[in-house]
Design an enzyme around this catalytic site. Sequence first.
Site, PDB file in Angstrom:
ATOM      1  N   CYS A  46       0.833  -1.212   0.000  1.00 26.89           N
ATOM      2  CA  CYS A  46       0.000   0.000   0.000  1.00 26.89           C
ATOM      3  C   CYS A  46       0.868   1.262   0.000  1.00 26.89           C
ATOM      4  O   CYS A  46       0.559   2.244  -0.682  1.00 26.89           O
ATOM      5  CB  CYS A  46      -0.929   0.011   1.208  1.00 26.89           C
TER       6      CYS A  46
HETATM    7  C1  BEZ Z   1       0.532  -4.670   1.861  1.00 29.73           C
HETATM    8  O1  BEZ Z   1       0.199  -3.544   1.516  1.00 29.73           O
HETATM    9  O2  BEZ Z   1       1.688  -5.060   1.779  1.00 29.73           O
HETATM   10  C2  BEZ Z   1      -0.528  -5.620   2.348  1.00 29.73           C
HETATM   11  C3  BEZ Z   1      -1.658  -5.144   2.966  1.00 29.73           C
HETATM   12  C4  BEZ Z   1      -2.610  -6.042   3.442  1.00 29.73           C
HETATM   13  C5  BEZ Z   1      -2.436  -7.400   3.255  1.00 29.73           C
HETATM   14  C6  BEZ Z   1      -1.303  -7.861   2.606  1.00 29.73           C
HETATM   15  C7  BEZ Z   1      -0.340  -6.978   2.136  1.00 29.73           C
END
Ligand code: BEZ
Length: 219
Positions: A46
Site C-alpha cells: 500500500c
Molecule cells: C501490503 O500492503 O503489503 C498488504 C496489505 C494487506 C495485506 C497484505 C499486504
Amino acid sequence: MPGLTIGDTIPNLEVETTHGKMKLHDYIGDSWTILFSHPGDFTPVCTAELGKMAAYAEEFAKRGVKLLGLSCDDIQSHKEWIKDVEAFSCGCKVTFPIIADPNREIIKQLNMVDPDEKDSNGNQLSSRALHIVGPDKKIKLSFLYPACTGRNMDEVLRALESLQKAAKLKIATPANWKPGEPVVISSSVSDEEAKQMLPQGYQTVELPSKEGYMRFTKV
Ligand code: BEZ
C-alpha cells in the site's frame, strides 16, 4: 464484481477525508475521478502504491483527473502514514484526499470489500479496488486486485487515456494499445460516417471474412 459496477452512478455518500468532510458528487464535480482503495495504512504494498499515485498525480491532473484514496483506517492514521508514503516516494506529495472508513460502511457501498483479508481483530478490509468515474458520475472502468498484488499506475493511466479518447470519438483502443498508437473505429460507425468523422483517413485490414471491420486510424 457483484454490486456497484460499470455504468452505475457512484452513490453520493458523505465521507470523512484527510481534507475534511465532503460529498462524493461535490468532489467529482464535472471531472474524471479515480477513486481507489487500499487494504491498510503502514503496509508495504500500500505504501508503494500510494507513493506511485503521488508520483503520477501531476500526469492525472494534466488530463483533468482528480484522485481520491480510501481505506478502513481512521484520519489520524492516514495523516501519520502519509509522512511515510512521501518519504518512500522521494518526497512526492500526497496532495489528494484519502477517505477514512473505520465502520466499513463506505467500502460496502462502493464494492471495495476484500472477502479474504481481515485485520488483526477480524474486521473486514478493503481490496485494491479502483473505479474510474466519468464527469457524469458513472463508473467507466473498475480494477479489482487482491492485497498481494500492487497495481500498475502506467496501466491506470493507459486505461484512462483510452476511456477519454473513446468518450470523445466513436473509437476504441485495441489490445496492448499505448497512447500515440493507432486506434480502431467502432463497428457501429459506417465507412461513410468514418470518412466524415476522420478527415485524416483510416486503413482497413484485409481479413478472410472480407467484413472490413478492422479499421485503424490515428487520433
Ligand atoms: C501490503 O500492503 O503489503 C498488504 C496489505 C494487506 C495485506 C497484505 C499486504
